[in-house]
Design a protein around this motif. Structure first.
Motif, PDB file in Angstrom:
ATOM      1  N   TYR A 108       0.831  -1.327   0.126  1.00 20.50           N
ATOM      2  CA  TYR A 108      -0.102   0.103   0.107  1.00 20.50           C
ATOM      3  C   TYR A 108       0.915   1.289   0.112  1.00 20.50           C
ATOM      4  O   TYR A 108       0.486   2.279  -0.743  1.00 20.50           O
ATOM      5  CB  TYR A 108      -0.984  -0.105   1.147  1.00 20.50           C
ATOM      6  CG  TYR A 108      -1.984  -1.093   0.906  1.00 20.50           C
ATOM      7  CD1 TYR A 108      -3.169  -0.806   0.299  1.00 20.50           C
ATOM      8  CD2 TYR A 108      -1.741  -2.258   1.798  1.00 20.50           C
ATOM      9  CE1 TYR A 108      -4.193  -1.616  -0.061  1.00 20.50           C
ATOM     10  CE2 TYR A 108      -2.984  -3.240   1.255  1.00 20.50           C
ATOM     11  CZ  TYR A 108      -4.127  -3.169   0.742  1.00 20.50           C
ATOM     12  OH  TYR A 108      -4.966  -3.889   0.512  1.00 20.50           O
ATOM     13  N   ASP A 109       1.882   1.247   0.613  1.00 24.77           N
ATOM     14  CA  ASP A 109       2.892   2.215   0.699  1.00 24.77           C
ATOM     15  C   ASP A 109       3.414   2.777  -0.687  1.00 24.77           C
ATOM     16  O   ASP A 109       3.454   3.619  -1.261  1.00 24.77           O
ATOM     17  CB  ASP A 109       4.051   2.118   1.494  1.00 24.77           C
ATOM     18  CG  ASP A 109       3.602   2.132   3.050  1.00 24.77           C
ATOM     19  OD1 ASP A 109       2.583   2.474   3.376  1.00 24.77           O
ATOM     20  OD2 ASP A 109       4.591   1.534   4.091  1.00 24.77           O
ATOM     21  N   ASP A 110       3.772   1.640  -1.368  1.00 23.89           N
ATOM     22  CA  ASP A 110       4.152   1.411  -2.664  1.00 23.89           C
ATOM     23  C   ASP A 110       3.034   2.193  -3.567  1.00 23.89           C
ATOM     24  O   ASP A 110       3.324   3.126  -4.422  1.00 23.89           O
ATOM     25  CB  ASP A 110       4.571   0.416  -3.223  1.00 23.89           C
ATOM     26  CG  ASP A 110       5.991   0.054  -2.715  1.00 23.89           C
ATOM     27  OD1 ASP A 110       6.365   0.616  -2.139  1.00 23.89           O
ATOM     28  OD2 ASP A 110       6.353  -1.152  -3.183  1.00 23.89           O
ATOM     29  N   LEU A 111       1.860   1.723  -3.366  1.00 20.46           N
ATOM     30  CA  LEU A 111       0.611   2.152  -4.401  1.00 20.46           C
ATOM     31  C   LEU A 111       0.476   3.535  -4.306  1.00 20.46           C
ATOM     32  O   LEU A 111       0.188   4.380  -5.038  1.00 20.46           O
ATOM     33  CB  LEU A 111      -0.475   1.353  -3.623  1.00 20.46           C
ATOM     34  CG  LEU A 111      -1.580   1.037  -4.471  1.00 20.46           C
ATOM     35  CD1 LEU A 111      -1.211   0.149  -5.707  1.00 20.46           C
ATOM     36  CD2 LEU A 111      -2.743   0.066  -3.952  1.00 20.46           C
ATOM     37  N   PHE A 112       0.743   4.136  -2.999  1.00 18.62           N
ATOM     38  CA  PHE A 112       0.307   5.678  -2.625  1.00 18.62           C
ATOM     39  C   PHE A 112       1.615   6.366  -2.865  1.00 18.62           C
ATOM     40  O   PHE A 112       1.246   7.773  -3.031  1.00 18.62           O
ATOM     41  CB  PHE A 112      -0.169   5.931  -1.439  1.00 18.62           C
ATOM     42  CG  PHE A 112      -1.706   4.994  -1.011  1.00 18.62           C
ATOM     43  CD1 PHE A 112      -2.788   5.837  -2.007  1.00 18.62           C
ATOM     44  CD2 PHE A 112      -1.910   4.025  -0.684  1.00 18.62           C
ATOM     45  CE1 PHE A 112      -3.964   5.325  -1.906  1.00 18.62           C
ATOM     46  CE2 PHE A 112      -3.042   3.347  -0.484  1.00 18.62           C
ATOM     47  CZ  PHE A 112      -4.217   3.955  -1.482  1.00 18.62           C
ATOM     48  N   SER A 113       2.670   5.825  -2.843  1.00 14.30           N
ATOM     49  CA  SER A 113       4.019   7.088  -2.803  1.00 14.30           C
ATOM     50  C   SER A 113       4.631   6.728  -4.354  1.00 14.30           C
ATOM     51  O   SER A 113       4.466   7.750  -5.105  1.00 14.30           O
ATOM     52  CB  SER A 113       4.901   6.611  -1.800  1.00 14.30           C
ATOM     53  OG  SER A 113       5.299   5.357  -1.850  1.00 14.30           O
ATOM     54  N   LYS A 114       4.929   5.537  -4.752  1.00  9.49           N
ATOM     55  CA  LYS A 114       5.504   5.482  -5.925  1.00  9.49           C
ATOM     56  C   LYS A 114       4.714   5.363  -7.296  1.00  9.49           C
ATOM     57  O   LYS A 114       4.829   6.187  -8.214  1.00  9.49           O
ATOM     58  CB  LYS A 114       6.345   4.162  -6.022  1.00  9.49           C
ATOM     59  CG  LYS A 114       7.751   4.234  -5.401  1.00  9.49           C
ATOM     60  CD  LYS A 114       8.656   2.771  -5.644  1.00  9.49           C
ATOM     61  CE  LYS A 114       8.914   2.119  -4.456  1.00  9.49           C
ATOM     62  NZ  LYS A 114       9.449   0.804  -4.509  1.00  9.49           N
TER      63      LYS A 114
END
Lengths: 270, 313
Positions: A53-59
């Motif tokens: 989810y971190d990747d989804l919303f940042s990268k």
């Protein structure tokens, strides 16, 4: 009734079969790439992580796609509620030349596949300078024959006496529509609103064609292109992306499900 | 009684009020046109226009380079249609689409009918819960479903092959197999769509009066016989309707191969819709619209046949 227990067993097994892929998706979205590739696979995440989810919303720019999807769906829904109730009322309750012909033409387009119109629509929208823009995403869906049909059917069921009462009181024709008749169609508007929103949220072909840069992608377009592009092997990211696409409509459907199933049973159409 | 009163009310309304006989009617139709106008404009621009435009384009050699000058193209008659039918990949796509529809529609309807009967006859408590549960996949995005099912169908770490492993079956690599890729897509479509037809069947079943079954019981018919010879014939219009709406949807299947297989392996899952989209991507606009119209004609013919069948009874 002795036989009921196995009927319930079949019913529950059916529910498990329907729910399992969704559960697999949610659990998978919290697994690491290594765990997702493990054989045999794990059910519960061994070392649960929110990395996907971190990747989804940042990268990846999923917040952007989410806003695009929501914006398009809201405007499309507002347009359908407004314009389809207007013409639905006119077709059901007002006498004017060409009424039947108009209704027949609109109904005839119910079965036209999106594949038939998208190429000339693309040429039209591009030449109007609206390719890769919000109006380009929204305009072709502001009205739908399904919405016209639903609203017309509902208006047909309202008594004419109400209109006559309004006329006696000196209201204009448009006032009768807006202040007397429209408020009575709230159940139909709820059904149309929820179905239109879901349809727009899940719509794929047209946004795929018309959204050409990432900042205009809707969620299904982004997810489809991620899953076939360079992120095709990033399983955790795709699972989390699927959760973000599916979860809002599931919540919304569960909140308003009465309107959805009623609308389908009434009109026989999705 | 009601009919009479309604007609009377209409008759009263038709009588023009004294003093201004013609203005009222013109006011009514003026209001009607104001209410109809926004729809008509949007409909002409974004539906009716493109439907005719598509037909026109299918008889020309329009390509991507003509995007800015769509009217300076040459007519080619039925050239695009001939080209489509001579194209081996298009024929393969047509075959795949037929495969998907011919197997998928009956399977979807059988599962939907079974679920509807189960809910209508057997499951009295929690009926709403089951109904909502079975309907859930219908409202979700096909793209997201297709992404999830890719993992469900994965060869070693997938859900399906793990479950099959419990009972000793060594499942294949579903989506990479020429034999199994298409049945996999069909299974997914059945899973996603049966809830829609189930709701319509449920409404149909609930519309059948209890006395029909009771009459069968008195005549000594077993529950299967009652279903086969009493209930099923009464559901005939519902079955026809759901088979056509499901069929129209399945004839256009696109997202499933786009996300799960990209039409492969070796074009074994490419559909008419997907191939049409590919031709658009290659810039062959004329050919793409011709293919879309072939699909449209098939859908129109099937709808027409449905109306004929419905009218017979």
């Amino acid at each position: 009734m002795r036989r009921t227990w196995w009927i319930y067993l079949i019913g529950v097994l059916g529910l498990v079969a329907v729910a399992a892929p969704f559960l697999w998706m949610v659990l998978g979205s919290f697994k690491t790439q290594g765990e997702l590739l493990r054989v045999p696979p794990t059910w519960w995440p061994q070392d649960a992580t929110t990395q996907n989810y971190d990747d989804l919303f940042s990268k990846a720019s999923f917040p952007r796609y989410f806003v695009n999807s929501a914006l398009v769906a809201l405007v499309v829904t507002a347009g359908n509620l407004t314009f389809c109730s207007m013409i639905g009322y006119a077709l059901a309750k007002l006498r004017f030349k060409g009424r039947n012909a108009l209704f027949i033409v609109v109904m005839a387009t119910l079965m036209i596949p999106g594949m038939v119109t998208f190429v000339p629509l693309f040429v039209l929208v591009t030449n109007a300078g609206l390719a890769n823009s919000y109006p380009g995403l929204i305009l072709p869906f502001l009205v739908s024959p399904f919405g016209v049909f639903l609203m017309r059917q509902f208006f047909l069921g309202l008594p004419d006496d109400l209109m006559d009462a309004g006329r006696v009181d000196g209201s204009g024709e448009l006032g009768i529509f807006a202040r007397i008749m429209l408020p009575l169609t709230r159940p139909a508007l709820a059904t149309l609103g929820i179905l239109t929103f879901l349809g727009s949220w899940n719509n794929f072909l047209w946004p795929l064609v018309i959204a050409q840069t990432e900042d205009k992608y809707t969620l299904p377009v982004a997810l489809a292109l991620y899953s076939t592009g360079q992120n095709a092997q990033n399983y955790g990211l795709l699972m989390a992306g699927a959760v973000v696409v599916v979860l809002p409509v599931l919540v919304m459907f569960l909140a308003f499900q009465r309107h959805v199933t009623k609308g389908i049973a009434i009109t026989g159409l999705k | 009684m009601t009919v009479v009163t309604e007609t009377e009310a209409r008759a009263v309304r038709r009588t023009p009020p004294p003093g201004r006989p013609r203005r009222k009617i013109s006011r009514e139709s003026a209001a009607a046109w104001i209410l109809v106008l926004p729809f008509v404009l949007l409909f002409l621009a974004f539906t009716a226009g493109p439907v005719l435009g598509s037909l026109g384009m299918s008889f020309t050699d329009i390509k991507q380079r003509d995007l800015r000058t769509p009217f300076s193209v040459n007519g080619v008659g039925f050239g695009n249609y001939v080209k489509a039918f001579e194209d081996e990949t298009f024929r393969k796509a047509a075959f795949n689409t037929a495969y998907f529809v011919v197997l998928g529609v009956p399977l979807t309807l059988v599962v939907a009918l079974a679920a509807a009967v189960l809910l209508d006859r057997g499951v009295k408590r929690f009926q709403a819960l089951f109904k909502v549960g079975y309907y859930l996949p219908v409202v979700t995005s096909i793209v997201a479903i297709a992404v999830i099912w890719r993992f469900v169908l994965a060869p070693d770490s997938g859900l399906l092959n793990t479950v099959l492993g419990w009972v000793g079956i060594d499942g294949p690599n579903w989506l990479a197999s020429k034999t199994w890729a298409m049945p996999s897509l069909i299974a997914m479509a059945v899973w996603r769509n049966f809830g829609s037809a189930m709701i319509i069947f449920l409404a149909g079943l609930q519309g059948i009066p209890q006395s029909v079954e009771e009459a069968g019981q008195i005549d000594g018919a077993g529950s299967w016989q009652r279903f086969r010879y009493l209930i099923l014939p009464l559901l005939r219009p519902t079955i026809l309707f759901t088979s056509v709406t499901t069929g129209i949807g399945y004839l256009q299947f696109f997202e499933e191969p786009f996300v799960m297989t990209q039409g492969g392996p070796l074009n074994s899952t490419i559909s008419v819709s997907m191939y049409t989209y590919n031709q658009f991507g290659f810039g062959n606009y004329g050919l793409a619209t011709a293919m879309a119209y072939i699909l449209f004609v098939v859908i129109a013919v099937i709808t027409f046949i449905q109306f004929r069948l419905l009218r017979e009874k």
